[in-house]
Motif scaffolding. Structure first.
Motif, PDB file in Angstrom:
ATOM      1  N   ASP A  83     -18.664  11.484  -5.758  1.00 51.29           N
ATOM      2  CA  ASP A  83     -19.668  12.547  -5.898  1.00 51.29           C
ATOM      3  C   ASP A  83     -21.002  11.962  -6.345  1.00 51.29           C
ATOM      4  O   ASP A  83     -22.066  12.365  -5.862  1.00 51.29           O
ATOM      5  CB  ASP A  83     -19.215  13.605  -6.908  1.00 51.29           C
ATOM      6  CG  ASP A  83     -18.053  14.442  -6.403  1.00 51.29           C
ATOM      7  OD1 ASP A  83     -17.794  14.403  -5.182  1.00 51.29           O
ATOM      8  OD2 ASP A  83     -17.419  15.121  -7.234  1.00 51.29           O
ATOM      9  N   GLU A 141     -28.430  17.306 -11.965  1.00 51.81           N
ATOM     10  CA  GLU A 141     -27.342  17.933 -11.225  1.00 51.81           C
ATOM     11  C   GLU A 141     -26.035  17.163 -11.445  1.00 51.81           C
ATOM     12  O   GLU A 141     -24.971  17.756 -11.623  1.00 51.81           O
ATOM     13  CB  GLU A 141     -27.696  17.992  -9.734  1.00 51.81           C
ATOM     14  CG  GLU A 141     -26.695  18.762  -8.913  1.00 51.81           C
ATOM     15  CD  GLU A 141     -27.107  18.835  -7.455  1.00 51.81           C
ATOM     16  OE1 GLU A 141     -26.208  18.915  -6.613  1.00 51.81           O
ATOM     17  OE2 GLU A 141     -28.322  18.794  -7.173  1.00 51.81           O
ATOM     18  N   TRP A 142     -26.127  15.823 -11.435  1.00 51.32           N
ATOM     19  CA  TRP A 142     -24.936  15.002 -11.672  1.00 51.32           C
ATOM     20  C   TRP A 142     -24.348  15.279 -13.057  1.00 51.32           C
ATOM     21  O   TRP A 142     -23.153  15.496 -13.205  1.00 51.32           O
ATOM     22  CB  TRP A 142     -25.273  13.511 -11.532  1.00 51.32           C
ATOM     23  CG  TRP A 142     -24.227  12.635 -12.136  1.00 51.32           C
ATOM     24  CD1 TRP A 142     -24.329  11.889 -13.247  1.00 51.32           C
ATOM     25  CD2 TRP A 142     -22.896  12.438 -11.665  1.00 51.32           C
ATOM     26  NE1 TRP A 142     -23.167  11.244 -13.510  1.00 51.32           N
ATOM     27  CE2 TRP A 142     -22.257  11.561 -12.547  1.00 51.32           C
ATOM     28  CE3 TRP A 142     -22.169  12.927 -10.589  1.00 51.32           C
ATOM     29  CZ2 TRP A 142     -20.941  11.148 -12.390  1.00 51.32           C
ATOM     30  CZ3 TRP A 142     -20.852  12.513 -10.427  1.00 51.32           C
ATOM     31  CH2 TRP A 142     -20.254  11.645 -11.304  1.00 51.32           C
ATOM     32  N   THR A 192     -22.595  18.536 -13.310  1.00 52.24           N
ATOM     33  CA  THR A 192     -21.314  18.570 -12.596  1.00 52.24           C
ATOM     34  C   THR A 192     -20.262  17.741 -13.333  1.00 52.24           C
ATOM     35  O   THR A 192     -19.130  18.179 -13.523  1.00 52.24           O
ATOM     36  CB  THR A 192     -21.491  18.007 -11.163  1.00 52.24           C
ATOM     37  OG1 THR A 192     -22.491  18.771 -10.502  1.00 52.24           O
ATOM     38  CG2 THR A 192     -20.194  18.066 -10.395  1.00 52.24           C
ATOM     39  N   GLN A 209     -16.548  18.787 -15.801  1.00 57.95           N
ATOM     40  CA  GLN A 209     -15.270  18.365 -15.224  1.00 57.95           C
ATOM     41  C   GLN A 209     -14.471  17.529 -16.217  1.00 57.95           C
ATOM     42  O   GLN A 209     -13.270  17.727 -16.383  1.00 57.95           O
ATOM     43  CB  GLN A 209     -15.488  17.561 -13.939  1.00 57.95           C
ATOM     44  CG  GLN A 209     -15.808  18.396 -12.737  1.00 57.95           C
ATOM     45  CD  GLN A 209     -15.950  17.555 -11.484  1.00 57.95           C
ATOM     46  OE1 GLN A 209     -15.877  16.330 -11.525  1.00 57.95           O
ATOM     47  NE2 GLN A 209     -16.156  18.215 -10.361  1.00 57.95           N
TER      48      GLN A 209
END
Length: 191
Positions: A101, A120-121, A124, A128
């Motif tokens: 990703d 954004e990374w 995300t 997780q």
């Protein structure tokens, strides 16, 4: 003494008087040949164990116990190692997916602002890892390390990663800075 007790004693004396001339012969059953012949072929009673034999039996039981304990512990350790290997493999797979990703985010970073890709990374990756039971601090550090590793993979020339975006100052912070600078400006003007 009452009459009943006297009658019991009188009866006992009469019985003793009657059997006074009776003689009883003592018989040794080991020698009679009839009653003990069945026991000739029977195994003899074992002699009681000596202290050395008892110590040897105790040592052998302890050795058996130790062998069983080691076997059980070995099996438990093997089962735990197997479970841990499965868990480590799952974490490696998750890490690989996150790195994939990240590579996708890096590829798209050329198409848009790098700061937006980094944000954004992180948005995300951190949730997780926290969903997988990691502490927030650990998750942030792991995601930053993955970002840095991906940067190094995609920039073998040694270019330095500029890092996460630096927030811009708000208008209030900018004007506060000017207010602080105003007295210095006036002093310079007077001089």
């Amino acid at each position: 003494m009452d009459d009943r007790a006297r009658a019991i004693f009188d009866e006992a004396r009469e019985t003793l008087a009657r059997v006074a001339d009776v003689t009883v012969e003592h018989r040794d059953h080991d020698d009679d040949g009839y009653l003990t012949s069945w026991s000739r072929n029977m195994p003899k009673k074992p002699a009681p164990p000596t202290v050395a034999e008892v110590e040897a039996m105790i040592a052998s039981r302890i050795a058996e116990h130790t062998e069983i304990r080691n076997d059980v512990h070995g099996r438990v350790i093997a089962a735990e190692r197997k479970r841990w290997r499965v868990e480590v493999e799952q974490l490696r797979n998750e890490l690989g997916e996150l790195r994939a990703d990240l590579s996708i985010h890096r590829a798209h970073a050329g198409q848009r602002n790098k700061d937006a890709a980094h944000t954004e990374w992180m948005n995300t990756c951190v949730p997780q890892l926290m969903a997988n039971g990691k502490d927030q601090t650990v998750a942030v550090a792991a995601c930053l390390n993955m970002w840095r590793d991906a940067w190094e993979e995609t920039h073998p020339d040694g270019a330095v990663d500029p890092g996460p975006p630096i927030p811009e100052e708000s208008d209030a912070e900018k004007s506060a800075g000017r207010v602080v600078e105003l007295p210095q400006f006036l002093e310079r003007r007077r001089a």
